[in-house]
Design an enzyme around this catalytic site. Structure first.
Site, PDB file in Angstrom:
ATOM      1  N   ARG A  70       0.825  -1.213   0.000  1.00 52.81           N
ATOM      2  CA  ARG A  70       0.000   0.000   0.000  1.00 52.81           C
ATOM      3  C   ARG A  70       0.860   1.264   0.000  1.00 52.81           C
ATOM      4  O   ARG A  70       0.506   2.273  -0.608  1.00 52.81           O
ATOM      5  CB  ARG A  70      -0.923  -0.024   1.219  1.00 52.81           C
ATOM      6  CG  ARG A  70      -1.938   1.117   1.296  1.00 52.81           C
ATOM      7  CD  ARG A  70      -2.935   0.818   2.400  1.00 52.81           C
ATOM      8  NE  ARG A  70      -3.959   1.854   2.525  1.00 52.81           N
ATOM      9  CZ  ARG A  70      -3.941   2.821   3.443  1.00 52.81           C
ATOM     10  NH1 ARG A  70      -2.933   2.881   4.310  1.00 52.81           N
ATOM     11  NH2 ARG A  70      -4.910   3.714   3.507  1.00 52.81           N
ATOM     12  N   HIS A  74       0.335   4.404  -2.547  1.00 56.79           N
ATOM     13  CA  HIS A  74       0.065   5.758  -2.064  1.00 56.79           C
ATOM     14  C   HIS A  74       1.203   6.719  -2.403  1.00 56.79           C
ATOM     15  O   HIS A  74       0.973   7.916  -2.577  1.00 56.79           O
ATOM     16  CB  HIS A  74      -0.193   5.742  -0.555  1.00 56.79           C
ATOM     17  CG  HIS A  74      -1.583   5.317  -0.205  1.00 56.79           C
ATOM     18  ND1 HIS A  74      -2.306   5.877   0.824  1.00 56.79           N
ATOM     19  CD2 HIS A  74      -2.407   4.390  -0.757  1.00 56.79           C
ATOM     20  CE1 HIS A  74      -3.509   5.313   0.894  1.00 56.79           C
ATOM     21  NE2 HIS A  74      -3.581   4.397  -0.054  1.00 56.79           N
ATOM     22  N   ASN A 102      -3.647   8.636   4.686  1.00 54.69           N
ATOM     23  CA  ASN A 102      -2.531   7.945   5.336  1.00 54.69           C
ATOM     24  C   ASN A 102      -2.557   7.988   6.857  1.00 54.69           C
ATOM     25  O   ASN A 102      -2.029   7.085   7.512  1.00 54.69           O
ATOM     26  CB  ASN A 102      -1.203   8.562   4.861  1.00 54.69           C
ATOM     27  CG  ASN A 102      -1.014   8.447   3.362  1.00 54.69           C
ATOM     28  OD1 ASN A 102      -1.334   7.431   2.766  1.00 54.69           O
ATOM     29  ND2 ASN A 102      -0.493   9.501   2.756  1.00 54.69           N
ATOM     30  N   HIS A 202      -6.298  -5.992  -2.470  1.00 55.72           N
ATOM     31  CA  HIS A 202      -7.100  -6.133  -1.251  1.00 55.72           C
ATOM     32  C   HIS A 202      -7.376  -7.591  -0.908  1.00 55.72           C
ATOM     33  O   HIS A 202      -8.118  -7.886   0.028  1.00 55.72           O
ATOM     34  CB  HIS A 202      -8.409  -5.362  -1.392  1.00 55.72           C
ATOM     35  CG  HIS A 202      -8.253  -3.884  -1.239  1.00 55.72           C
ATOM     36  ND1 HIS A 202      -9.308  -3.000  -1.252  1.00 55.72           N
ATOM     37  CD2 HIS A 202      -7.141  -3.121  -1.075  1.00 55.72           C
ATOM     38  CE1 HIS A 202      -8.862  -1.764  -1.103  1.00 55.72           C
ATOM     39  NE2 HIS A 202      -7.556  -1.812  -1.001  1.00 55.72           N
TER      40      HIS A 202
END
Length: 330
Positions: A70, A74, A102, A202
């Site tokens: 992740r 990001h 975040n 996911h």
């Protein structure tokens, strides 16, 4: 007057076209400078060094693999894959770590610190933090049972980060509509297919109660028993149990596979932005395809990850190679 206007319009169009072409050349040349053997001479042991730390971290906590994956996502979505998400705030600087997407959720920074320390011992001032994030994402996926790929390297680190840019919505929130997801990924040069494949990340990891509370209490396209189970650990009252976590993949949360898509077909997507991928829209067929064919998912996921890693990298003399991933060199 009409003739003058037409001439002026034509000239303007040519300038716009030339500018667009040059932009494509610049962006293309940046990603073209990335290569899978970038450190073959300057730091030949970098891949093994990174992997040993990731292997140790994941063996202690499987969830950390999803967190590290992740971080790369990001990082790339906010001003490109430049390691900016790793910069700590200071008294005079606010970066991406405390931005809404975040804050209280981005994690794994200590693992990146350990990797950077070992890599610096091996080859000081050579390997960027941005590249470490890219390698770490690949290793995390592979160690948790997913596919592998040759990571393109050669990115450099930004000297700054932007709280406002991270808060601008470029990272789609868990409440996203399908159109918003498609548009946000499209703005980064990623197709709807890339978006659906990348959402398959996911299949590992967890989410906080605050991100799925509305879905399990108010939405209709959700399996009732699944909703009740989730409600047991996520109270309906805002502020109560906000940080309690639940697996994004109810079947195999610590193993990278295609079960995530099977969950969507069974209306067991944890986040609104998960279930919207299979809700009578244009991406239903892709979800069905991936739910039935793990190999197809793996190959499309790998292709999308490589494309994502090409988003606006700093190369050449741009940026720097940080000695400490948490702060600029000067």
């Amino acid at each position: 007057m009409q003739a003058c206007y037409a001439s002026s319009s034509s000239s303007t169009a040519k300038v716009v076209a030339l500018t667009f072409f040059l932009l494509l050349v610049i962006l293309g040349s940046s990603s073209a400078q990335l290569s899978t053997n970038f450190y073959s001479k300057s730091c030949p042991k970098v891949l093994n060094t990174v992997r040993s730390v990731i292997q140790s971290a994941v063996s202690k906590e499987h969830r950390i693999g999803a967190s590290l994956l992740r971080l790369h996502f990001h990082d790339c979505f906010v001003n490109g894959c430049d390691g900016s998400i790793l910069l700590d705030d200071t008294s005079s600087f606010r970066g991406e770590k405390t931005a809404a997407p975040n804050k209280n959720s981005a994690r794994g920074f200590e693992v990146i610190d350990r990797i950077k320390s070992k890599v610096e011992d091996e080859c000081p001032g050579v390997v960027s933090c941005a590249d470490i994030l890219a390698i770490t994402a690949r290793d995390s996926v592979e160690i948790l049972g997913g596919p592998s790929w040759n990571v393109k390297l050669g990115r450099r680190d930004s000297k700054t980060a932007s709280l406002s840019d991270a808060n601008s919505g470029v990272i789609p929130p868990p409440t996203s509509t399908l159109n918003n997801l498609i548009n946000r990924f499209g703005a980064k040069g990623l197709s709807a297919k890339d978006m659906v494949a990348l959402s398959g990340a996911h299949t590992i990891g967890r989410a906080r109660c605050t991100t799925f509370r509305t879905r399990i209490y108010e939405e209709k396209n959700i399996d009732s028993s699944f909703a009740q189970t989730r409600q047991g650990s996520c109270p309906s009252t805002v502020g109560s149990g906000d940080d309690k976590i639940a697996p994004l993949d109810v079947q195999t949360a610590d193993y990278f596979d295609n079960k995530y898509y099977q969950n969507l077909i069974n209306k067991k997507g944890l986040l609104h932005s998960d279930q919207i991928l299979f809700n009578g829209g244009s991406t239903d067929s892709l979800v069905t395809k991936y739910s039935n064919n793990d190999n197809s998912f793996d190959s499309d996921f790998v292709a999308a990850m490589i494309k994502m890693g090409d988003i606006e990298p700093l190369t050449g003399s741009n940026g720097e190679i940080r000695k400490n991933c948490r702060k600029p060199n000067n």
